[in-house]
Design an enzyme around this catalytic site. Structure first.
Site, PDB file in Angstrom:
ATOM      1  N   GLU A 176       0.831  -1.216   0.000  1.00  0.00           N
ATOM      2  CA  GLU A 176       0.000   0.000   0.000  1.00  0.00           C
ATOM      3  C   GLU A 176       0.860   1.259   0.000  1.00  0.00           C
ATOM      4  O   GLU A 176       0.568   2.235  -0.694  1.00  0.00           O
ATOM      5  CB  GLU A 176      -0.911  -0.038   1.239  1.00  0.00           C
ATOM      6  N   ARG A 204       2.366  33.696 -17.470  1.00  0.00           N
ATOM      7  CA  ARG A 204       1.871  34.789 -16.632  1.00  0.00           C
ATOM      8  C   ARG A 204       2.910  35.917 -16.525  1.00  0.00           C
ATOM      9  O   ARG A 204       4.065  35.672 -16.148  1.00  0.00           O
ATOM     10  CB  ARG A 204       1.541  34.249 -15.229  1.00  0.00           C
ATOM     11  N   GLN A 217      13.617  34.147  -9.312  1.00  0.00           N
ATOM     12  CA  GLN A 217      14.217  32.960  -8.708  1.00  0.00           C
ATOM     13  C   GLN A 217      13.354  32.350  -7.600  1.00  0.00           C
ATOM     14  O   GLN A 217      13.412  31.148  -7.374  1.00  0.00           O
ATOM     15  CB  GLN A 217      15.613  33.287  -8.176  1.00  0.00           C
TER      16      GLN A 217
END
Ligand SMILES: Cc1cc2nc3c(=O)[nH]c(=O)nc-3n(C[C@H](O)[C@H](O)[C@H](O)COP(=O)(O)OP(=O)(O)OC[C@H]3O[C@@H](n4cnc5c(N)ncnc54)[C@H](O)[C@@H]3O)c2cc1C
Length: 414
Positions: free
Chosen positions: A243, A269, A280
């Site tokens: 799992e 953008r 940065q």
């Protein structure tokens, strides 16, 4: 740079990404909103072969290796943007199928595995109770041995797939057998005396049905016992290894597109007359996501190689789960921050993934418990030169000879 996946694994990864894009992603937001689970999608995924790529052919699987399965799951997680379906998947394939394959009798495997692999059955793995989570030995579900089997009384709580499951693998203390009493049982959920709750209203993971089981004088035949009386913790421990690795794969598959979306947005953008990606601070967040995906994948591949060699990989599996959960949560927050206002909208998948990422902190064991597991392994290696847990049936995923992947036909998927 050496590629992670070979040509066939890439084909498998791409194929399951497409399956997810077409069959799961379009309705993911709706399931999250309505707290619903779609059985037709489950059957479609079964028909696509996803549940059984690494399972033996005699039970309806394809008998491929863990790397092929990993490529499929990573691709699927990349495409689906639906942690709900993924959590249901991990509960069934990583816990129920793994537990059955490793500890089930021949009769139990024949009875349950083909239906689970085909997606006709939904499986649930029930350990947690209202009064106990991390401390599994404190469970109260009691099994009284009788002439014709075991009579179970008690409750399980917050269990993935419970409200919809057809089959449940559960854990109870067999009474009057001494300390080694936790035992594993498998049964159909329509057995007399077993009741299920409605899905719980949770913050996230709303596309997976999570709820409770009530056992009121449920009489199970001796053939429902998985392994032997007292072997429950071994079944549980083995299933947890699988799992945790599967959760890591799923999260890697979710994180990589998150990073790619941020990268793309950082170039598009504009702020202060240049792309936000020229800063940065933004670069650092995206580079960190990239590094986390690569680290996670490397640890995952090591853990899976250990599994294929029949070794106990519990420290690696816990490391995978810790890295995966913490990184996914942070990556979701960073993705929202990078996308600004548009990232904070509910019509973006970031907020859904952020809510889902909190549930993964608990599902399959908390971060604190994973640290505990690793610490215990370190101490027993220091004191004894090896890990203390003996007698696990670890060999079931040993490397397969079969390597050919066959895509299902369109008729099988229809
Ligand atoms: C989405 C989701 C799906 C789930 N699916 C299943 C399922 O299919 N089957 C199932 O059986 N359960 C399932 N669970 C339950 C899950 O396994 C438990 O929530 C988990 O084991 C933690 O138990 P708890 O919530 O009772 O927390 P507790 O055990 O009460 O812990 C509370 C806090 O104390 C900390 N803590 C406890 N012990 C220690 C310790 N020794 N050292 C340090 N810190 C400690 C924990 O880390 C946690 O922060 C699911 C949970 C979620 C959220």
């Amino acid at each position: 740079m050496k590629p992670v996946w070979n040509e066939q694994q890439l084909e498998i990864r791409d194929y399951y990404e497409q399956v997810a894009l077409q069959r799961v992603r379009p309705s993911a937001a709706e399931r999250d909103q309505n707290l619903s689970f779609d059985r037709q999608i489950w059957r479609d995924l079964g028909a696509s072969g996803l549940f059984g790529l690494h399972m033996p052919e005699e039970f309806g699987g394809q008998g491929l290796g863990l790397r092929e399965f990993a490529a499929a799951l990573e691709g699927f997680a990349r495409g689906c943007q639906d942690m709900g379906v993924l959590v249901s998947f991990v509960a069934q394939v990583g816990l129920v199928q793994a537990g059955l394959l490793s500890y089930g009798s021949e009769q139990q495997k024949q009875r349950w595995l083909p239906g689970l692999i085909r997606g006709e059955l939904l499986g649930s793995f029930a350990i947690t109770e209202q009064g106990c989570g991390s401390d599994v030995r404190a469970m109260k579900l009691a099994a009284h041995q009788e002439l014709d089997g075991f009579r179970l009384n008690g409750q399980k709580w917050n269990i993935t797939n419970a409200p919809e499951a057809d089959v449940v693998m559960t854990f109870a203390h067999v009474q009057d057998v001494g300390e080694r009493s936790v035992s594993c049982f498998i049964t159909a959920t329509d057995v007399a005396g077993l009741e299920r709750s409605e899905p719980f209203e949770l913050l996230g993971n709303r596309g997976t049905p999570i709820g409770a089981f009530d056992f009121n004088d449920v009489l199970l035949p001796p053939s429902a016992l998985v392994g032997e009386v007292g072997q429950g913790l071994d079944v549980l421990y083995f299933a947890f290894l699988v799992e945790r690795v599967l959760t890591g794969l799923v999260i890697t598959g979710c994180m990589e597109p998150l990073m790619e979306d941020c990268l793309q947005y950082s170039q598009e953008r504009q702020a202060f007359g240049r792309p936000i990606g020229d800063n940065q601070y933004i670069q650092g967040q995206i580079v960190e996501m990239y590094c986390q995906v690569e680290v996670l994948r490397s640890v995952l591949l090591r853990a899976m190689d250990s599994m294929e060699q029949g070794e106990d990989c519990s420290s690696l599996a816990s490391l995978v789960k810790m890295l995966a959960t913490e990184n996914l949560h942070q990556a979701c927050i960073n993705a929202i921050r990078i996308h600004g206002n548009s990232g904070y909208r509910r019509d973006q998948y970031f907020e859904r993934l952020l809510r889902d990422s909190i549930g993964v902190f608990f599902a399959g064991g908390t971060i604190e418990i994973h640290r505990h597991v690793i610490w215990n392994n370190l101490i027993s290696e220091l004191n004894q030169g090896k890990r203390s847990r003996q007698g696990l049936n670890l060999g079931v995923y040993q490397k397969a000879d079969v390597t050919a992947f066959t895509q299902p036909t369109e008729e099988a998927l229809a």
